[in-house]
Design a protein around this motif. Structure first.
Motif, PDB file in Angstrom:
ATOM      1  N   ASP A 556      -8.006 -10.547   1.798  1.00  0.00           N
ATOM      2  CA  ASP A 556      -7.129 -10.868   0.669  1.00  0.00           C
ATOM      3  C   ASP A 556      -6.584  -9.607   0.009  1.00  0.00           C
ATOM      4  OD1 ASP A 556      -7.418 -13.544   1.086  1.00  0.00           O
ATOM      5  OD2 ASP A 556      -8.760 -13.910  -0.610  1.00  0.00           O
ATOM      6  N   ASP A 557      -7.289  -8.502   0.165  1.00  0.00           N
ATOM      7  CA  ASP A 557      -6.809  -7.240  -0.391  1.00  0.00           C
ATOM      8  C   ASP A 557      -5.779  -6.586   0.527  1.00  0.00           C
ATOM      9  OD1 ASP A 557      -6.889  -5.181  -2.410  1.00  0.00           O
ATOM     10  OD2 ASP A 557      -7.919  -3.933  -0.935  1.00  0.00           O
ATOM     11  N   ARG A 558      -5.871  -6.855   1.835  1.00  0.00           N
ATOM     12  CA  ARG A 558      -4.889  -6.374   2.809  1.00  0.00           C
ATOM     13  C   ARG A 558      -4.488  -7.557   3.684  1.00  0.00           C
ATOM     14  NH1 ARG A 558      -7.324  -1.127   5.688  1.00  0.00           N
ATOM     15  NH2 ARG A 558      -5.281  -1.188   6.689  1.00  0.00           N
ATOM     16  N   GLY A 637       4.447   4.583 -11.153  1.00  0.00           N
ATOM     17  CA  GLY A 637       3.339   3.707 -11.516  1.00  0.00           C
ATOM     18  C   GLY A 637       3.794   2.285 -11.795  1.00  0.00           C
ATOM     19  N   PHE A 638       4.915   2.150 -12.514  1.00  0.00           N
ATOM     20  CA  PHE A 638       5.424   0.812 -12.834  1.00  0.00           C
ATOM     21  C   PHE A 638       5.709   0.030 -11.559  1.00  0.00           C
ATOM     22  CE2 PHE A 638       8.219  -2.521 -14.078  1.00  0.00           C
ATOM     23  CZ  PHE A 638       7.975  -2.786 -15.412  1.00  0.00           C
ATOM     24  N   MET A 639       6.391   0.648 -10.596  1.00  0.00           N
ATOM     25  CA  MET A 639       6.776  -0.090  -9.386  1.00  0.00           C
ATOM     26  C   MET A 639       5.574  -0.384  -8.494  1.00  0.00           C
ATOM     27  SD  MET A 639       9.732  -0.788 -10.027  1.00  0.00           S
ATOM     28  CE  MET A 639       9.751  -1.844  -8.595  1.00  0.00           C
ATOM     29  N   LEU A 640       4.596   0.518  -8.453  1.00  0.00           N
ATOM     30  CA  LEU A 640       3.394   0.238  -7.653  1.00  0.00           C
ATOM     31  C   LEU A 640       2.694  -1.007  -8.184  1.00  0.00           C
ATOM     32  CD1 LEU A 640       1.783   3.753  -7.004  1.00  0.00           C
ATOM     33  CD2 LEU A 640       3.222   2.417  -5.490  1.00  0.00           C
ATOM     34  N   ILE A 641       2.565  -1.110  -9.496  1.00  0.00           N
ATOM     35  CA  ILE A 641       1.909  -2.286 -10.077  1.00  0.00           C
ATOM     36  C   ILE A 641       2.742  -3.538  -9.838  1.00  0.00           C
ATOM     37  CG2 ILE A 641       1.256  -3.378 -12.259  1.00  0.00           C
ATOM     38  CD1 ILE A 641       0.271  -0.694 -13.237  1.00  0.00           C
ATOM     39  N   GLU A 642       4.051  -3.437 -10.012  1.00  0.00           N
ATOM     40  CA  GLU A 642       4.896  -4.621  -9.852  1.00  0.00           C
ATOM     41  C   GLU A 642       4.843  -5.160  -8.424  1.00  0.00           C
ATOM     42  OE1 GLU A 642       9.581  -5.062  -9.750  1.00  0.00           O
ATOM     43  OE2 GLU A 642       8.859  -4.965 -11.818  1.00  0.00           O
ATOM     44  N   ILE A 643       5.024  -4.297  -7.424  1.00  0.00           N
ATOM     45  CA  ILE A 643       5.052  -4.760  -6.033  1.00  0.00           C
ATOM     46  C   ILE A 643       3.689  -5.296  -5.606  1.00  0.00           C
ATOM     47  CG2 ILE A 643       5.405  -4.028  -3.652  1.00  0.00           C
ATOM     48  CD1 ILE A 643       7.965  -4.245  -5.282  1.00  0.00           C
ATOM     49  N   ALA A 644       2.607  -4.601  -5.974  1.00  0.00           N
ATOM     50  CA  ALA A 644       1.269  -5.079  -5.612  1.00  0.00           C
ATOM     51  C   ALA A 644       0.974  -6.411  -6.285  1.00  0.00           C
ATOM     52  CB  ALA A 644       0.219  -4.039  -6.001  1.00  0.00           C
ATOM     53  N   GLY A 787      -4.644  -1.133   0.868  1.00  0.00           N
ATOM     54  CA  GLY A 787      -4.995  -2.348   0.156  1.00  0.00           C
ATOM     55  C   GLY A 787      -4.308  -2.455  -1.194  1.00  0.00           C
ATOM     56  N   LEU A 788      -4.253  -3.682  -1.707  1.00  0.00           N
ATOM     57  CA  LEU A 788      -3.582  -3.945  -2.971  1.00  0.00           C
ATOM     58  C   LEU A 788      -4.358  -3.370  -4.156  1.00  0.00           C
ATOM     59  CD1 LEU A 788      -2.531  -7.622  -2.206  1.00  0.00           C
ATOM     60  CD2 LEU A 788      -1.020  -5.636  -2.324  1.00  0.00           C
ATOM     61  N   ARG A 789      -5.679  -3.468  -4.117  1.00  0.00           N
ATOM     62  CA  ARG A 789      -6.464  -2.915  -5.223  1.00  0.00           C
ATOM     63  C   ARG A 789      -6.306  -1.404  -5.295  1.00  0.00           C
ATOM     64  NH1 ARG A 789     -10.265  -7.102  -3.845  1.00  0.00           N
ATOM     65  NH2 ARG A 789     -11.271  -5.732  -2.348  1.00  0.00           N
ATOM     66  N   ALA A 790      -6.310  -0.742  -4.129  1.00  0.00           N
ATOM     67  CA  ALA A 790      -6.123   0.706  -4.117  1.00  0.00           C
ATOM     68  C   ALA A 790      -4.749   1.079  -4.660  1.00  0.00           C
ATOM     69  CB  ALA A 790      -6.300   1.247  -2.699  1.00  0.00           C
ATOM     70  N   THR A 791      -3.737   0.270  -4.329  1.00  0.00           N
ATOM     71  CA  THR A 791      -2.388   0.532  -4.835  1.00  0.00           C
ATOM     72  C   THR A 791      -2.357   0.437  -6.354  1.00  0.00           C
ATOM     73  OG1 THR A 791      -1.462  -0.393  -2.789  1.00  0.00           O
ATOM     74  CG2 THR A 791       0.023  -0.181  -4.669  1.00  0.00           C
ATOM     75  N   LEU A 792      -3.020  -0.565  -6.906  1.00  0.00           N
ATOM     76  CA  LEU A 792      -3.071  -0.707  -8.364  1.00  0.00           C
ATOM     77  C   LEU A 792      -3.833   0.443  -9.006  1.00  0.00           C
ATOM     78  CD1 LEU A 792      -3.705  -4.552  -8.582  1.00  0.00           C
ATOM     79  CD2 LEU A 792      -1.600  -3.342  -9.166  1.00  0.00           C
ATOM     80  N   LEU A 793      -4.893   0.899  -8.359  1.00  0.00           N
ATOM     81  CA  LEU A 793      -5.658   2.023  -8.908  1.00  0.00           C
ATOM     82  C   LEU A 793      -4.848   3.316  -8.853  1.00  0.00           C
ATOM     83  CD1 LEU A 793      -9.223   1.291  -7.485  1.00  0.00           C
ATOM     84  CD2 LEU A 793      -8.414   1.000  -9.845  1.00  0.00           C
ATOM     85  N   VAL A 794      -4.073   3.505  -7.786  1.00  0.00           N
ATOM     86  CA  VAL A 794      -3.187   4.673  -7.719  1.00  0.00           C
ATOM     87  C   VAL A 794      -2.168   4.613  -8.854  1.00  0.00           C
ATOM     88  CG1 VAL A 794      -1.377   5.792  -6.360  1.00  0.00           C
ATOM     89  CG2 VAL A 794      -3.482   5.069  -5.253  1.00  0.00           C
TER      90      VAL A 794
END
Length: 816
Positions: A556-558, A637-644, A787-794
């Motif tokens: 679910d994360d990838r 940062g804004f776009m990483l959170i939005e896309i993930a 993974g999506l969680r890693a993207t949000l953490l970045v």
């Protein structure tokens, strides 16, 4: 028209801004649907990126254009300038789509045709033009009526929300009608603001848009899509079309050359197959509606690899996930099932079989043994209390799409390890899960599926997963079984008898390992058999790590089950591209890389470099590098959170286009409200106070991410039985506080700049815009890799970097 300062004029301007905003966002979402039909995927990240490019370039050029004119110029000509940009948006919106039809871009050819990169750039630039003019409308309004910015910004936000809702409503119409209606908002906005010649032009353009033939705006499916190929058959024709948020659904009949959709059919089956109607979603497929007389006598359905579980033991109760046209439901009834629950996300498919083609299908969904449900499959499974003897995961990808790697960037939450565990939890004590996949060489998704089945069993505490797994293959497809308990001797014998009787090869059957001489469908080299054996051995991790394709289980994360690309295999595949190796390069992944490569120079050329014409900031005390890093980090940062978050929202609502519409509306509305809140009191605040507020906003973003994780987990587990609208609302509730906090750091930074170095403000906009354009695409690549969680953490790390990079300057103490 009323004078500019009157309440009536202010209301008209606000309404015009809202109309353009609604049209731009609706157009953005409709473009995703357009690309999903014309190509293979909605390319949400690319559409968001090119929309941001249009907005960023518009801000840059508008700044340069207004700087070359005295303030009185805009005051005297604002209405005409606004109307011109609104009309340009409308005209370019229609013209861009019409011209895009003529651009010979084909993402499948990127691996061997360098011209495709140029065609992609042309498509990217062309589709960004309408957003350039829409953003120019907003910029002109803000520049002319600075004192009304909060109200105008509120109108912009309200329009964006209405545009997202309108796009979902317009999904019920043919796509070309939705695009036409979005474009018509431009003349309406122009007529609200201006009189005289601009209003006459608005009327003329509206008439031209209404007269424009629909086929000029309609997408043409890629020539390699299944529907395009099927329409080449003599006499083939589309019988019916349906439109909705889950795509364009077409029903095809080919009476002269009958359709024969029968994955895994044994070569020894000599009987004639019954006629079929093909169901195609966005031009891809097919799913099939099989002609039946109601007696459910279909012997050919027992001669496919998918009949394996029925040949071993007749299940009493069957669950079909992704029932669609009903072939798997018909198979279950024909092979002895007493009760079948058919689950389908798209109600239009059930309605076609239940009503429009009920007689053709022999009243399949009206059979007393069948219950049909409109539901997201995973949500249905999590909410169900019944236990099933067999769960069939139907609705496999088309051979063309999966074979070319076109689905590499698509979220497929139905095939993750967590999903497989959910299915197993609903099996009877000796129940089975069955999945049929197309066979491709060298094997990729079959090994990835098997790795996922093994991982699901191990996660449930099964020490020897090989005893509960079985698989057989034909020349074109394979069927994989996961048992809730180890196969007993009778079941293993039945598996072997069925495979031998039908001429299928065992890929894995506990207690039976056929030698190379016993296999009827030879593989050279036998990578599939070797891979299955390796995945059950102690060296499984090493095999997954060293394999030439990415076959680690999807999670679910990838959730990118169709992503198999590995950089280390690129040199070998590139050398083999002239010999057919290009098809192994995952065109969907290559398309994302190509989009990123061409977006970078375009963003620099159109957004950032023109700003060199502006005078440089004169405040020597301004830390330019740190201030620049602040705005770069915020944009990325804004776009990483939005896309993930859009990818994660797909799990809740079941479809990426629906997730994009709901998610974009929530982000734009809530981030805009956060931006408005941040502007309150910013004008008179000290630099240190503004920096402190930015730090608190970043802390709120961290809390917002934690809130989103909690709410999404609640909605996907405890809320599994909730209706779609309730899960969607839960998803929006998870987004709202986070997006509100994300909207605050940027205006706070601008307020600090406006006081100390006003000349640097356009540069801040440009840096933020460039970062956003690139990060919209990079976010998806990052999620696929880590993974999506890693993207949000970045993304959170980027916000922390922004807060650290541009801290408040300490004022030196003065001598008394």
């Amino acid at each position: 028209m009323a004078r500019t300062g009157t309440p009536a004029a202010g209301f008209r301007l606000g309404l015009a801004v809202a109309l353009v905003s609604a049209a731009a966002l609706a157009y953005q979402l409709l473009l995703m649907r357009w690309l999903a039909i014309a190509h293979w995927h909605p390319f949400a990240a690319m559409i968001i990126s090119l929309a941001l490019l249009g907005h960023g370039a518009s801000g840059t050029w508008l700044c340069l254009w207004l700087r070359a004119r005295p303030p009185q110029w805009l005051q005297a000509r604002f209405e005409a300038a606004f109307a011109t940009c609104a009309l340009a948006f409308a005209g370019s919106a229609a013209l861009a789509v019409a011209l895009a039809r003529a651009i010979p871009f084909n993402g499948l050819e990127l691996a061997w045709d360098a011209r495709q990169l140029a065609w992609l750039s042309a498509l990217y630039l062309l589709l960004a033009v309408p957003f350039f003019f829409a953003a120019a409308c907003f910029g002109l309004a803000f520049a002319r009526h600075g004192g009304r910015i909060p109200r105008l910004y509120g109108a912009d936000l309200l329009g964006a929300g209405l545009g997202a809702a309108a796009a979902l409503a317009l999904a019920a119409l043919p796509l070309q009608h939705g695009l036409r209606l979005a474009a018509l908002c431009g003349p309406c906005a122009a007529a609200l603001v201006a009189r005289g010649a601009p209003r006459a032009f608005a009327v003329a353009l509206a008439a031209a848009l209404l007269a424009l033939p629909g086929r000029a705006l309609a997408p043409v499916p890629n020539e390699f899509k299944s529907l395009s190929k099927a329409l080449l058959l003599p006499g083939a024709r589309v019988l019916a079309e349906r439109y909705g948020p889950y795509g364009w659904l077409a029903v095809l009949d080919s009476p002269r050359v009958p359709l024969r959709h029968a994955p895994g059919l044994s070569l020894d089956h000599a009987g004639e197959l019954p006629p079929q109607l093909g169901l195609y979603v966005d031009g891809d497929g097919p799913d099939a509606i099989v002609r039946d007389d109601g007696a459910r006598r279909q012997p050919w359905l027992g001669a496919t690899t998918a009949a394996l579980p029925y040949a071993v033991r007749a299940p009493r109760r069957v669950l079909v996930l992704g029932a669609g046209g009903g072939m798997e439901v018909l198979r279950a009834l024909a092979l002895g099932a007493r009760a079948v629950d058919a689950v389908e996300l798209d109600a239009r498919k059930l309605d076609l079989v239940r009503r429009d083609y009920a007689r053709y299908a022999g009243g399949l969904y009206r059979d007393r043994r069948v219950r049909s449900f409109v539901a997201e499959p995973r949500a249905f499974v999590r909410a169900a209390r019944a236990r099933y003897d067999l769960i069939v995961l139907a609705g496999a990808d088309s051979f063309a799409a999966s074979g070319a790697g076109a689905l590499a960037a698509s979220e497929q939450y139905a095939l993750t390890v967590e999903a497989l565990r959910d299915y197993r939890a609903r099996l009877a004590p000796r129940g089975w899960l069955a999945v049929t996949r197309w066979s491709k060489q060298p094997p990729r998704d079959e090994l990835k599926l098997f790795a996922g089945l093994v991982a699901a069993l191990r996660a449930d505490g099964v020490a020897a997963p090989g005893r509960q797994l079985a698989a057989i293959r034909n020349w074109d497809a394979s069927t994989w079984l996961l048992a809730n308990a180890p196969f007993d001797a009778g079941e293993r014998a039945a598996l072997r008898r069925f495979a031998q009787a039908r001429g299928f090869d065992p890929v894995h059957v506990p207690g039976w390992r056929a030698g190379p001489g016993e296999r009827l469908h030879a593989l050279d080299p036998p990578t599939l058999y070797q891979g299955v054996a390796a995945l059950l051995s102690p060296r499984a991790d090493a095999f997954v790590r060293d394999y030439k394709f990415a076959i680690a289980p999807a999670t679910d994360d990838r959730p990118y089950f169709g992503h198999f690309f590995r950089w280390r295999s690129l040199p070998e595949l590139w050398r083999l591209r002239a010999e057919g190796g290009a098809v192994l390069l995952d065109s969907g992944y290559l398309l994302l890389l190509a989009a990123l490569l061409q977006a970078a120079p375009l963003a620099l050329l159109l957004v950032l470099l023109p700003l060199r014409a502006l005078p440089s900031p004169t405040d020597a005390a301004l830390p330019r590098a740190r201030a620049g890093l602040y705005f770069l980090a915020l944009g990325a940062g804004f776009m990483l959170i939005e896309i993930a978050t859009l990818s994660r929202l797909t799990l809740l609502v079941g479809h990426p286009l629906l997730a994009a519409g709901l998610g974009l509306a929530a982000f734009l509305l809530c981030a805009g409200l956060g931006s408005l809140e941040a502007q309150r009191g910013a004008a008179g605040a000290a630099d240190a106070a503004l920096a402190a507020r930015a730090r608190r906003a970043v802390a709120a973003i961290g809390l917002g991410l934690a809130w989103q994780f909690a709410v999404f987990a609640l909605a996907s587990h405890a809320g599994a039985a909730w209706p779609l609208w309730a899960r969607a609302l839960c998803g929006l509730a998870g987004i709202a506080p986070l997006a509100f906090a994300m909207g605050r750091p940027f205006p706070l930074g601008l307020a600090r700049l406006a006081r100390r170095a006003p000349a640097f403000v356009p540069w801040a906009w440009g840096l933020n815009g460039c970062a956003s354009v690139l990060a919209a695409i990079a976010a998806l690549l990052l999620a696929m890799a880590f993974g999506l969680r890693a993207t949000l953490l970045v993304a959170l790390a980027l916000y922390l970097l922004a807060a650290w990079a541009w801290r408040a300057e300490r004022t030196p103490a003065r001598a008394g």
